[in-house]
Design an enzyme around this catalytic site. Structure first.
Site, PDB file in Angstrom:
ATOM      1  N   HIS A   1      -0.898   9.127  -1.007  1.00  0.00           N
ATOM      2  CA  HIS A   1      -0.923   7.721  -0.595  1.00  0.00           C
ATOM      3  C   HIS A   1      -0.270   7.523   0.769  1.00  0.00           C
ATOM      4  CE1 HIS A   1      -0.681   3.368  -0.763  1.00  0.00           C
ATOM      5  NE2 HIS A   1       0.617   3.446  -0.530  1.00  0.00           N
TER       6      HIS A   1
ATOM      7  N   HIS B   1      -1.724   5.592   4.310  1.00  0.00           N
ATOM      8  CA  HIS B   1      -1.070   4.924   5.436  1.00  0.00           C
ATOM      9  C   HIS B   1      -1.212   5.705   6.742  1.00  0.00           C
ATOM     10  CE1 HIS B   1       0.761   1.502   3.436  1.00  0.00           C
ATOM     11  NE2 HIS B   1       1.014   2.290   2.401  1.00  0.00           N
TER      12      HIS B   1
ATOM     13  N   GLU C   1      -2.451  -3.021   2.367  1.00  0.00           N
ATOM     14  CA  GLU C   1      -2.550  -2.155   1.189  1.00  0.00           C
ATOM     15  C   GLU C   1      -3.913  -2.259   0.508  1.00  0.00           C
ATOM     16  OE1 GLU C   1      -0.716   0.186   0.089  1.00  0.00           O
ATOM     17  OE2 GLU C   1       1.349  -0.155   0.732  1.00  0.00           O
TER      18      GLU C   1
ATOM     19  N   SER D   1      -6.456   5.667  -0.565  1.00  0.00           N
ATOM     20  CA  SER D   1      -5.836   6.809  -1.237  1.00  0.00           C
ATOM     21  C   SER D   1      -6.122   6.850  -2.730  1.00  0.00           C
ATOM     22  CB  SER D   1      -4.314   6.785  -1.021  1.00  0.00           C
ATOM     23  OG  SER D   1      -3.749   5.595  -1.542  1.00  0.00           O
TER      24      SER D   1
END
Length: 296
Positions: free
Chosen positions: A162, A167, A208, A227
């Site tokens: 993730h 990110h 997100e 992700s």
């Protein structure tokens, strides 16, 4: 409201210096003593880190490397199909390795010439003010552990997949990296926890779990979707709403389930204008103004 602590296994250190990561009873690795020892050791390295020190390097096992290879192979296909062009182009420039888990200093070396972002190690949950505030210095706090090998395409908590694929790929984009920096600048202005939580909720529904319309298709740009092997297949079935920071900052949602409502931008430029513009202007009075606006 956003309750980030639920996403991370608590990390404690005893008076003797022993570090323990407290996995939930439902965690795939909770009954694997070797995995638990690995998690404790990796967390200890992050807790021992001090700014200015060399970034801790993890001697990943063959099993952990195999998990990374499986996830990369699956997500590469899904990014080609579902991620927006801005993310795909940024990912190509960052060019993360797919045959091994990159060390944080490798990620920093790739990001530096693109957006100037760097990574710092995190044992687990980083307090919101520290986590978001570090964006002003273009620092992203990242965990270094990898999900359990029994479920390579699932994790109940943010892991290296993730933090790095989600990110890292996102902040390899200069346009998205600039929004992150604006978030950090906003945190420096905020004094109340209420305003900080409002900021975190808007971040949740944008950076997100944000989606964008592109060539008459719905594509994702949020790190949580980028992700997630499962949710990246399902987000197009969510109820889509236009960008609305008041709704995003006040919505109630379950972070343990696929998001049933997502906020869809018409373009990357709209994300910059609406989301970036909001972070650039928000202050401690923003939540109160948001509530008043919903009652008018």
């Amino acid at each position: 409201m956003f309750t980030e602590a639920q996403l991370y296994s608590p990390v404690t250190r005893t008076g003797d210096g022993d570090v323990m990561v407290h996995l939930s009873d439902e965690h795939p690795g909770v009954r694997d003593p070797e995995y638990r020892a690995r998690r404790n050791a990796i967390a200890a390295k992050a807790l021992d880190y001090r700014p200015g020190d060399p970034l801790p390097r993890i001697d990943y096992t063959d099993q952990e490397q195999q998990v990374w290879r499986i996830v990369c192979a699956e997500l590469r296909v899904k990014h080609d199909k579902y991620a927006c062009c801005e993310v795909r182009d940024a990912g190509a420039m960052l060019n993360l390795p797919t045959d091994h888990i990159p060390q944080l200093d490798e990620v920093c070396t790739g990001l530096a010439p693109l957006t100037g972002f760097g990574y710092a190690p995190a044992a687990g949950l980083v307090p919101l003010r520290q986590f978001f505030g570090s964006f002003a210095d273009r620092i992203f706090h990242s965990t270094q552990y990898i999900r359990h090998h029994s479920a390579p395409l699932y994790t109940p908590e943010p892991d290296a997949v993730h933090e790095i694929i989600g990110h890292g790929t996102q902040i390899a984009s200069r346009r998205f990296a600039d929004i992150y920096e604006t978030v950090g600048a906003a945190v420096a202005r905020l004094e109340t926890d209420r305003a900080l939580k409002f900021l975190a909720d808007v971040f949740w529904f944008s950076m997100e779990f944000g989606v964008v319309r592109e060539h008459d298709e719905i594509r994702c740009y949020g790190a949580g979707l980028l992700s997630s092997y499962g949710e990246i297949e399902e987000f197009r079935h969510a109820r889509l709403r236009p960008l609305n920071v008041v709704e995003m900052g006040t919505a109630e949602y379950d972070i343990t389930r696929y998001q049933p409502v997502l906020y869809c931008a018409r373009s990357i430029s709209e994300i910059e204008d609406v989301i970036g513009g909001f972070f650039a202007e928000m202050d401690d009075e923003t939540p109160d103004r948001a509530v008043r606006s919903t009652h008018n």
